[in-house]
Write an enzyme that holds these catalytic residues in place. Structure first.
Site, short mmCIF file in Angstrom:
data_model
loop_
_atom_site.label_atom_id
_atom_site.label_comp_id
_atom_site.label_asym_id
_atom_site.label_seq_id
_atom_site.Cartn_x
_atom_site.Cartn_y
_atom_site.Cartn_z
NE ARG A 39 -4.08 -1.95 1.26
CZ ARG A 39 -4.94 -2.31 2.21
NH1 ARG A 39 -5.17 -1.52 3.23
NH2 ARG A 39 -5.62 -3.42 2.10
CE LYS A 200 -23.59 -10.94 0.55
NZ LYS A 200 -23.78 -9.64 1.19
N GLY A 356 -10.90 -5.66 -3.75
CA GLY A 356 -9.98 -5.82 -2.63
C GLY A 356 -9.57 -7.26 -2.39
N GLY A 379 -13.12 -0.89 -3.17
CA GLY A 379 -14.41 -0.30 -3.55
C GLY A 379 -14.28 0.66 -4.72
#
Ligand code: ADP
Ligand code: MG
Length: 399
Positions: A39, A200, A356, A379
């Protein structure tokens, strides 16, 4: 629309405020910081570019969810220390991100110095996009560089507010994200494939809808394939199925058919009697999709599906991948994600990874460097793949 970037502006000797995304899970303990170096590394090109030009580099980021209060465990100091190791240069750390103390610390900076402001979210004004707070941040600098792609889907003071008060550009990471993901969506070399998995259907409907208008091939795996399999008439045992998305799944399959898109659904699946990381080997099997017993869970795509997907992917020149093929966190069910990941990494194609969990899987597999691009935005990358304009990008001036 192309955005002004770091290379379109003069930064020599200037005070440059850089919004980075150094949101590492520090609450898991400072010793875990080392495993999140990627990161920090993602913004090193921007930071080094500025240091080489003798800028005074002022970094700002959020960290966790302090909800507008000072939370000692969420201070940026350990992150500044970690960055300092990566840069082999001291990185100062301030106890706040705005106010007189910060202003005077910035005033005494020399060219080539770097310091990190305190967690932006210690001020509730950050998430409210308060104009005075944005102005106070902006006033610390001559130029603002937005490099926090992973925070660009949030309309906060440090992402959309600051650019209203100071000349602003996209950083090198931001530029890379926009260009590589943008190209895969807008002007890909064809055939273009979407490889979609993950938990999902409901999380990914907008991604599916956007990609459906662009791709020639669609590969579906992961938990979301259960809903598609059920919509096609198969039983998926005890697996959770989003009953309220069966209709949408059918419509998507119909639309794909009408548009001549090749849809790949699993032919066989790895099933388990227990949804757990270390199942009894007796309770794990690979079966054709029409033979899933009632009380078993679909955990991964099976070997025949893997082979069919690998063969199908080989024909593609651009692949957009979001969503693991199975419950990859459990080693017994990581094979689909591993083999498909390896296959994507080996393709002679532009390969773009978003999401992610997918980025984590790719990182764990050690294949990040073999992809054309692995987005740093979880996101944010999903919203980008949905075709939305992210507020933190929209706020930057065009070239
Ligand atoms: P991303 O963050 O990359 O967008 P998601 O969050 O949608 O991806 O999906 C990741 C999650 O999907 C993982 O936690 C994984 O365990 C879960 N998953 C994948 N396949 C299955 C499955 N067959 N059953 C249940 N969960 C699954
Ligand atoms: Mg996820």
């Amino acid at each position: 629309m192309a955005k002004r970037t770091l290379k379109d502006t003069e930064v020599e000797g200037k005070r440059v405020l850089v919004r980075v995304d150094f949101n590492v899970p520090i609450d898991q303990g400072i010793e875990t910081l080392a495993s999140y170096d990627h990161r920090l590394r993602a913004s090193l090109p921007t930071i080094q570019y500025l240091l080489e030009r003798n800028s005074k580099v002022i970094l700002c980021s959020h960290l966790g969810r302090p909800s507008g209060r000072v939370v000692e465990e969420l201070r940026m100091a350990p992150v500044a220390d970690r960055l300092s190791l990566l840069l082999s240069q001291p990185v100062g750390h301030l106890p706040d991100c705005v106010g007189p103390e910060v202003e005077s610390a910035v005033e005494t900076m020399s060219s080539g110095d770097i310091l990190m402001l305190e967690n932006l979210r210690f001020h509730s004004e950050e998430e409210k996009n308060d104009p005075d707070f944005a102005r106070a941040l902006a006033s610390l600098s001559d130029v603002f560089v937005m490099d926090a792609f992973a925070a660009a889907h949030r309309a906060h003071a440090s992402t959309v507010g600051v650019p209203q008060y100071v000349p602003s550009v996209a950083g090198l990471l931001m530029q890379r994200e926009i260009e590589l993901m943008g190209r895969a969506l807008e002007s890909p070399e064809l055939p273009l494939a979407a490889l979609l998995g993950g938990a999902k259907v409901s999380d990914k409907i907008m991604v599916l809808e956007n990609l459906l208008g662009r791709v020639q091939a669609l590969f579906i795996g992961g938990g979301m394939s259960n809903t598609f399999l059920k919509a096609t008439g198969y039983s998926v045992g005890a697996s959770s199925v989003e009953e309220d998305r069966l209709e949408v799944a059918s419509q998507i399959l119909q639309r794909a058919k009408n548009n001549g898109i090749t849809v790949h659904l699993p032919q066989d699946v790895v099933i388990s009697r227990e949804f757990r990381s270390d199942p009894d080997p007796e309770s794990v099997r690979t079966v054709p999709v029409d033979q899933v017993p009632d009380d078993w869970y679909v955990m991964d795509i099976g070997v025949r599906s893997i082979e069919a997907y690998v063969a199908g992917l080989r024909a593609c020149k651009t692949v957009i991948w979001n969503g693991p093929m199975g419950v990859f966190e459990f080693p017994a069910f990581a094979e689909g994600t591993r083999r498909i990941g390896e296959a994507v990494a080996s393709l002679d194609a532009a390969t773009v990874v978003g999401g992610g969990s997918t980025a984590e899987a790719v990182e764990e597999l050690g294949i990040t460097d073999r992809m054309t691009h692995v987005s740093t935005g979880g996101g944010a990358s999903l919203e980008f793949m949905e075709g939305k304009e992210l507020p933190g990008i929209a706020a930057l001036p065009d070239k």
